[in-house]
Design an enzyme around this catalytic site. Structure first.
Site, PDB file in Angstrom:
ATOM      1  N   TYR A 177       1.555 -19.395   2.158  1.00 44.84           N
ATOM      2  CA  TYR A 177       1.086 -20.050   3.390  1.00 44.84           C
ATOM      3  C   TYR A 177      -0.307 -20.658   3.325  1.00 44.84           C
ATOM      4  CZ  TYR A 177      -0.470 -20.395   8.296  1.00 44.84           C
ATOM      5  OH  TYR A 177      -0.980 -20.838   9.492  1.00 44.84           O
ATOM      6  N   CYS A 230     -10.747 -18.037   5.143  1.00 43.90           N
ATOM      7  CA  CYS A 230     -12.076 -18.602   4.952  1.00 43.90           C
ATOM      8  C   CYS A 230     -12.095 -19.461   3.693  1.00 43.90           C
ATOM      9  CB  CYS A 230     -13.178 -17.546   4.854  1.00 43.90           C
ATOM     10  SG  CYS A 230     -13.427 -16.594   6.349  1.00 43.90           S
ATOM     11  N   ASN A 255     -15.436 -14.960   1.457  1.00 44.14           N
ATOM     12  CA  ASN A 255     -14.011 -15.023   1.782  1.00 44.14           C
ATOM     13  C   ASN A 255     -13.407 -13.682   1.427  1.00 44.14           C
ATOM     14  OD1 ASN A 255     -11.319 -15.681   2.212  1.00 44.14           O
ATOM     15  ND2 ASN A 255     -11.093 -16.719   0.253  1.00 44.14           N
ATOM     16  N   GLY A 256     -12.946 -12.955   2.433  1.00 42.08           N
ATOM     17  CA  GLY A 256     -12.350 -11.640   2.174  1.00 42.08           C
ATOM     18  C   GLY A 256     -12.665 -10.680   3.294  1.00 42.08           C
ATOM     19  N   GLY A 300      -9.932 -22.236   7.593  1.00 48.58           N
ATOM     20  CA  GLY A 300     -10.669 -21.660   8.713  1.00 48.58           C
ATOM     21  C   GLY A 300     -11.138 -22.736   9.658  1.00 48.58           C
TER      22      GLY A 300
END
Length: 458
Positions: free
Chosen positions: A245, A2, A103-104, A30
């Site tokens: 990544y 995200c 985000n998480g 995302g």
């Protein structure tokens, strides 16, 4: 994954467009949905399924005018991939208009939701972000103060939660005390941008100020910024996969250039597992930087064996395995003249399930490659992630079930080697990083308590 964004700009027509451009630069984080919420006397928002460019049109920004804005691009972990779970989440209460972008992933999501439902609160989604929005509303009603509400929120959340928030016209960025996910702030004209990665600051022509520290909040009110330390943790555990990544190579996270880190990973990998071959190639795009480092250290030429279709998204972050498999064939094509009769070192950033790697090796060999030696710029992924990566069970992780030699055979590679854990941490140190990272997916040692998993306490 995200991507989250918070914007303040004195021109209410410019702020939402800046949020749009920032989200566009974070699209790699995302691809399932996108949303923007703005405040201008009242809170308005729009969100939808798809890419940023698919969700928003130019006409939307006539309606989404406001100096204060937050935005989100979603990659689902907790919560299904559907419009109801698109963010930001909005709550209207006596405490004001609240919007949350997250985000998480919360480890104790189910427990917290159950407690809120017992209090009579109604949920419209199955996302953990709605829990955060409801809790924030509850604590703001209780305290009337943003900082106090964040302290109370922090005291009960377990997991990873980097947030951009809006309480009426106040924009807030907050990073959990462990620092799992990145967050930074930059200056734009007479305003500010809070975002997941520094590449979004660059995209807006802004000036990078600094990373938000773990446990720290930045509060932007009436064009002024204030930094407040909400919580402290005995340990820090930034997600190592940001460097492997997730993040864009041109981003700088916690003072470390992602590009430099990946280049060093490739160099260390070459020293650890050299092989006689004609040239080094990469699985685009995420393997390119490590492959350049590998080629430099091994003194082998770098050539392209695969060309990526730029209009196909990341296969790993697609939500359904069948879609991931089909998209591999659309995602890359082989440069037949480069591979025919050649021995190739093929570098990629990681192997999660193995589906993509197997199909790519098969494609290259069908095109006439003599040998394909697979080299991976990270250690084997052997354990699930509970903090925001779609790797939920050991059953789906190829390295949790097979040895390196067995994986190589399953993929059809002539040889397979991974970067060692020591080599990974060495590469990060060379690039300027420290030692405080979440390595749970590589070590099975978790930095916060997770039911059924080993908790590495300090």
């Amino acid at each position: 994954m995200c991507g989250v964004v918070g914007i303040y700009h004195p021109d209410p027509k410019i702020s939402p467009r800046l949020a749009y451009y920032a989200l566009f630069s974070l699209q790699h984080r995302g691809q399932e949905s996108a949303g923007i919420a703005v405040y201008n006397s009242t809170l308005k928002y729009k969100k939808g399924m798809g890419l940023v460019t698919e969700v928003f049109s130019d006409d939307d920004f006539d309606l989404l005018a406001g100096k204060s804005v937050i935005g989100h691009v979603r990659y689902s972990t907790t919560g299904l991939s559907r419009i109801e779970n698109a963010q930001p989440f909005v709550v209207q209460s006596k405490a004001g208009s609240i919007a949350v972008a997250h985000n998480g992933n919360l480890v104790n999501y189910a427990q917290l939701r159950n407690e809120l439902e017992n209090e009579g609160r109604v949920f419209t989604t199955d996302s953990d972000t709605e829990v955060i929005a409801q809790l924030l509303s509850k604590f703001l009603l209780k305290t009337g103060d943003i900082v106090d509400a964040l302290v109370m929120l922090n005291n009960i959340l377990i997991g990873s939660y980097t947030l951009t928030l809006m309480v009426n016209d106040v924009v807030i960025g907050y990073r959990d005390p462990v620092g799992f996910k990145p967050l930074c702030i930059g200056e734009i004209d007479d305003g500010f941008v809070i975002c997941s990665e520094s590449c979004a600051v660059d995209a807006l022509g802004g000036r990078f100020l600094r990373d938000i520290r773990p446990g720290e909040a930045v509060i932007i009110k009436d064009g002024e910024s204030e930094f407040v330390q909400i919580a402290e943790s005995q340990r820090k555990a930034a997600c190592i996969f940001e460097y492997i990544y997730f993040a864009r190579p041109d981003s700088i996270i916690d003072g470390v250039s992602v590009y430099d880190a990946r280049t060093e990973m490739g160099k260390v990998l070459a020293r650890e597992s050299s092989v006689d071959a004609d040239y080094v190639s990469a699985v685009p795009d995420s393997g390119i930087t490590a492959a350049i480092g590998y080629a430099s250290e091994s003194r082998l030429p770098y050539m392209e064996s695969l060309i990526k279709n730029r209009y196909v998204g990341r296969t790993f972050i697609m939500p359904v395995q069948t879609l991931r498999e089909a998209s591999v064939r659309l995602k890359v094509n082989v440069v037949r003249g480069n591979v025919r009769g050649r021995s190739i070192v093929l570098v990629d950033d990681s192997i999660v399930r193995g589906t993509t790697s197997r199909r790519i090796i098969e494609m290259i060999k069908k095109a006439g490659a003599r040998e394909v030696h697979m080299r991976i710029g990270s250690p084997p992924i052997i354990a699930p992630c509970y903090f925001g990566i779609d790797m939920k069970t050991r059953e789906e992780l190829i390295a949790a079930n097979y040895s390196v030699e067995e994986i190589g055979k399953l993929l059809g590679a002539d040889s397979l080697a991974y970067l060692s854990l020591e080599g990974l941490l060495k590469a990060i140190r060379i690039a300027g990083g420290g030692k405080d990272y979440c390595l749970a997916c590589l070590t099975e040692r978790y930095p916060v308590p997770v039911p059924g998993e080993f908790y590495e306490s300090f």
